[in-house]
Design an enzyme around this catalytic site. Structure first.
Site, PDB file in Angstrom:
ATOM      1  N   GLU A   1     -71.325 -29.590 -21.932  1.00 25.61           N
ATOM      2  CA  GLU A   1     -70.674 -28.403 -22.984  1.00 25.61           C
ATOM      3  C   GLU A   1     -71.461 -27.133 -22.546  1.00 25.61           C
ATOM      4  OE1 GLU A   1     -68.692 -29.538 -24.453  1.00 25.61           O
ATOM      5  OE2 GLU A   1     -69.015 -31.703 -24.879  1.00 25.61           O
TER       6      GLU A   1
HETATM    7  C1  LIG Z   1     -72.311 -37.192 -17.422  1.00 24.68           C
HETATM    8  C2  LIG Z   1     -71.506 -35.921 -17.721  1.00 24.68           C
HETATM    9  C3  LIG Z   1     -70.400 -35.961 -18.775  1.00 24.68           C
HETATM   10  C4  LIG Z   1     -69.548 -35.095 -18.917  1.00 24.68           C
HETATM   11  N1  LIG Z   1     -68.534 -35.116 -19.898  1.00 24.68           N
HETATM   12  C5  LIG Z   1     -67.548 -34.113 -19.900  1.00 24.68           C
HETATM   13  C6  LIG Z   1     -66.499 -34.114 -20.969  1.00 24.68           C
HETATM   14  O1  LIG Z   1     -66.295 -35.500 -21.555  1.00 24.68           O
HETATM   15  N2  LIG Z   1     -65.696 -33.249 -20.888  1.00 24.68           N
HETATM   16  C7  LIG Z   1     -65.694 -32.331 -19.713  1.00 24.68           C
HETATM   17  O2  LIG Z   1     -64.558 -31.411 -19.956  1.00 24.68           O
HETATM   18  N3  LIG Z   1     -66.610 -32.032 -19.254  1.00 24.68           N
HETATM   19  C8  LIG Z   1     -67.572 -33.096 -19.076  1.00 24.68           C
HETATM   20  N4  LIG Z   1     -68.596 -32.890 -18.222  1.00 24.68           N
HETATM   21  C9  LIG Z   1     -68.669 -31.721 -17.439  1.00 24.68           C
HETATM   22  C10 LIG Z   1     -69.692 -30.666 -17.673  1.00 24.68           C
HETATM   23  O3  LIG Z   1     -69.470 -30.051 -19.086  1.00 24.68           O
HETATM   24  C11 LIG Z   1     -69.803 -29.544 -16.439  1.00 24.68           C
HETATM   25  O4  LIG Z   1     -70.457 -30.359 -15.502  1.00 24.68           O
HETATM   26  C12 LIG Z   1     -70.717 -28.551 -17.024  1.00 24.68           C
HETATM   27  O5  LIG Z   1     -70.346 -27.791 -18.161  1.00 24.68           O
HETATM   28  C13 LIG Z   1     -71.372 -27.727 -15.614  1.00 24.68           C
HETATM   29  O6  LIG Z   1     -70.198 -27.510 -15.089  1.00 24.68           O
HETATM   30  P1  LIG Z   1     -70.052 -27.741 -13.504  1.00 24.68           P
HETATM   31  O7  LIG Z   1     -70.439 -28.856 -13.231  1.00 24.68           O
HETATM   32  O8  LIG Z   1     -68.706 -27.073 -12.925  1.00 24.68           O
HETATM   33  O9  LIG Z   1     -71.232 -26.660 -12.888  1.00 24.68           O
HETATM   34  P2  LIG Z   1     -71.002 -25.193 -12.288  1.00 24.68           P
HETATM   35  O10 LIG Z   1     -70.238 -24.451 -13.045  1.00 24.68           O
HETATM   36  O11 LIG Z   1     -70.688 -25.510 -10.625  1.00 24.68           O
HETATM   37  O12 LIG Z   1     -72.576 -24.901 -12.199  1.00 24.68           O
HETATM   38  C14 LIG Z   1     -73.448 -24.860 -11.156  1.00 24.68           C
HETATM   39  C15 LIG Z   1     -74.766 -23.886 -11.365  1.00 24.68           C
HETATM   40  O13 LIG Z   1     -74.226 -22.502 -11.593  1.00 24.68           O
HETATM   41  C16 LIG Z   1     -74.581 -22.053 -12.686  1.00 24.68           C
HETATM   42  N5  LIG Z   1     -73.371 -20.932 -12.749  1.00 24.68           N
HETATM   43  C17 LIG Z   1     -71.914 -21.188 -13.045  1.00 24.68           C
HETATM   44  N6  LIG Z   1     -71.212 -20.268 -13.352  1.00 24.68           N
HETATM   45  C18 LIG Z   1     -72.275 -19.148 -13.996  1.00 24.68           C
HETATM   46  C19 LIG Z   1     -72.125 -18.047 -14.188  1.00 24.68           C
HETATM   47  N7  LIG Z   1     -71.024 -17.571 -14.568  1.00 24.68           N
HETATM   48  N8  LIG Z   1     -73.322 -17.301 -14.666  1.00 24.68           N
HETATM   49  C20 LIG Z   1     -74.387 -18.010 -14.383  1.00 24.68           C
HETATM   50  N9  LIG Z   1     -74.346 -19.002 -13.749  1.00 24.68           N
HETATM   51  C21 LIG Z   1     -73.600 -19.931 -13.348  1.00 24.68           C
HETATM   52  C22 LIG Z   1     -74.663 -23.130 -13.891  1.00 24.68           C
HETATM   53  O14 LIG Z   1     -75.361 -22.210 -14.857  1.00 24.68           O
HETATM   54  C23 LIG Z   1     -75.433 -24.070 -12.863  1.00 24.68           C
HETATM   55  O15 LIG Z   1     -76.806 -23.839 -12.612  1.00 24.68           O
HETATM   56  C24 LIG Z   1     -69.707 -33.805 -17.932  1.00 24.68           C
HETATM   57  C25 LIG Z   1     -70.657 -33.737 -17.192  1.00 24.68           C
HETATM   58  C26 LIG Z   1     -71.613 -34.796 -16.895  1.00 24.68           C
HETATM   59  C27 LIG Z   1     -72.565 -34.573 -15.773  1.00 24.68           C
END
Ligand SMILES: Cc1cc2nc3c(=O)[nH]c(=O)nc-3n(C[C@H](O)[C@H](O)[C@H](O)COP(=O)(O)OP(=O)(O)OC[C@H]3O[C@@H](n4cnc5c(N)ncnc54)[C@H](O)[C@@H]3O)c2cc1C
Length: 367
Positions: free
Chosen positions: A210
């Protein structure tokens, strides 16, 4: 994008081209399966537009705001469970004599001041974040149901400001609390049998899904602070100052300790609000280098403020003779929060306002 396509007569048709191809192997929350779905590898998945075109993100945020608050509460809940388990273990595990010589033999580890420090830290963080979440959700109710339109508007603004704090601060604190829970258990904490390690593993997702903590912090800096020139942020500081006055007037040692630390934390917060509003456009890298520390400072301050309010209520009820042990514990926990957790706020202020350059100084190829 349904799993099965539906025929015109309403009966179930063919499978959609969106199969589950595997279940992820995760660090925690293993009882909640996370599926890998593959869309359209065999001719194309069929999807339907829900609502109006180009309003998807807006619709999604209705769910997202509620979910962010809910994940913050998950942080409070898992922290509470970790605390209860740690207390139970600390009363049971016998190791070493107390340093004050009060028992002339090995005693339960809860007698050791450092174990008490860990338990108090766990308790104070959890109570502070629970109080912050409760205050936020009370504002949500007032924002929707209060008869006065201005009160509804003010509460809506307050609630909006609180959402990244409840999500970001409560989940980061749950990691610290569950880690301390493992530490209280010593070696047994590292062994799965006690269950302490599971809370630690399960808590890690809370700072990620989230929206990661950094995404909450971006929301706090951009939409919640800079957009109205810091007006909502400063309005909260004004309310906190009022509580400081009430604590001063009460005059007890615990209330005075809380008033002093709240005032220092509030000033640190106001310095950061000025820094954020002054630099958001001109020096975005400097401001966003401190975005997560700002979120931690604001969460720390608001949770401490709520414990300051609860301290006043507990003193009042104690005087009326209500539930003495409970009220004394509330007062002691609030004072601990002031002296051990709120005191971190001025340090965060220094990192944000004076330490931005060193965050971004290193050239990319030096990493
Ligand atoms: C177990 C699990 C269940 C999930 N369930 C759902 C679900 O039901 N529905 C759904 O839609 N998603 C779901 N997700 C996805 C989840 O919401 C995302 O993994 C999460 O929001 C992080 O996004 P990302 O993985 O793309 O990380 P990234 O965006 O790649 O982030 C990687 C790192 O970069 C940093 N970062 C990225 N952008 C910025 C920025 N603009 N400024 C500063 N720092 C930044 C982040 O803070 C993090 O430290 C789930 C994930 C998991 C692991």
């Amino acid at each position: 994008v349904p799993k099965f396509l539906v025929n015109k007569d309403g009966s179930l048709g063919a499978r959609n081209d969106a199969p589950c191809v595997s279940i992820e192997h995760k660090l925690g929350i293993k009882a909640s399966p996370t599926a890998v779905l593959q869309f359209g590898d065999h001719g194309g998945a069929v999807g339907y537009l829900v609502g109006q075109e180009n309003r998807g993100l807006e619709y999604m945020f209705i769910m997202m705001n509620a979910a962010r608050y809910g994940v913050g509460l998950q942080g409070v809940a898992i922290a509470e469970r970790a605390y209860q388990k740690a207390v139970q273990y600390a009363k049971d595990r016998v190791q070493s004599r107390p340093v004050d010589g009060s028992i002339n033999a090995s005693a339960a580890i809860i007698h050791h001041p450092d174990v008490k420090r860990m338990l108090m830290t766990m308790r104070a963080y959890t109570e502070g974040c629970r109080a912050m979440a409760s205050t936020a959700v009370a504002a949500y109710d007032a924002a929707h149901h209060h008869p006065d339109a201005q009160v509804r508007k003010d509460n809506a603004t307050f609630y909006e400001f609180m959402v990244p704090l409840v999500k970001g601060y409560s989940t980061e604190m749950s990691l610290e609390v569950t880690s301390l829970g493992v530490q209280v258990h010593g070696g047994m904490g590292f062994i799965e049998e006690t269950g302490a390690a599971q809370y630690y593993r399960d808590a890690k997702i809370l700072t990620i899904y989230e929206g990661t903590t950094a995404i909450q912090a971006n929301d706090l800096v951009g939409r919640k602070t800079a957009r109205d020139g810091g007006q909502s942020a400063r309005a909260i500081a004004t309310q906190i100052e009022k509580t400081e006055g009430e604590l001063q007037a009460s005059g007890t040692p615990a209330a005075l300790a809380m008033a002093r630390r709240l005032a220092a934390a509030r000033q640190a917060y106001l310095d950061v609000v000025d820094f954020v509003c002054g630099g958001a456009k001109a020096s975005p890298n400097a401001v966003f280098a401190g975005s997560v520390p700002y979120l931690m400072l604001a969460g720390n301050l608001v949770a401490g403020w709520q414990l300051g309010r609860s301290l006043l209520v507990a003193q009042d009820l104690l005087q009326k003779g209500q539930d003495e042990a409970f009220m004394r514990a509330k007062i002691a926990t609030a004072q601990f929060y002031a002296e051990h957790i709120l005191v971190k706020a001025p340090g965060l202020r220094d990192s944000i306002v004076e330490g931005a350059e060193s965050v971004t100084a290193l050239a990319l190829d030096s990493f």
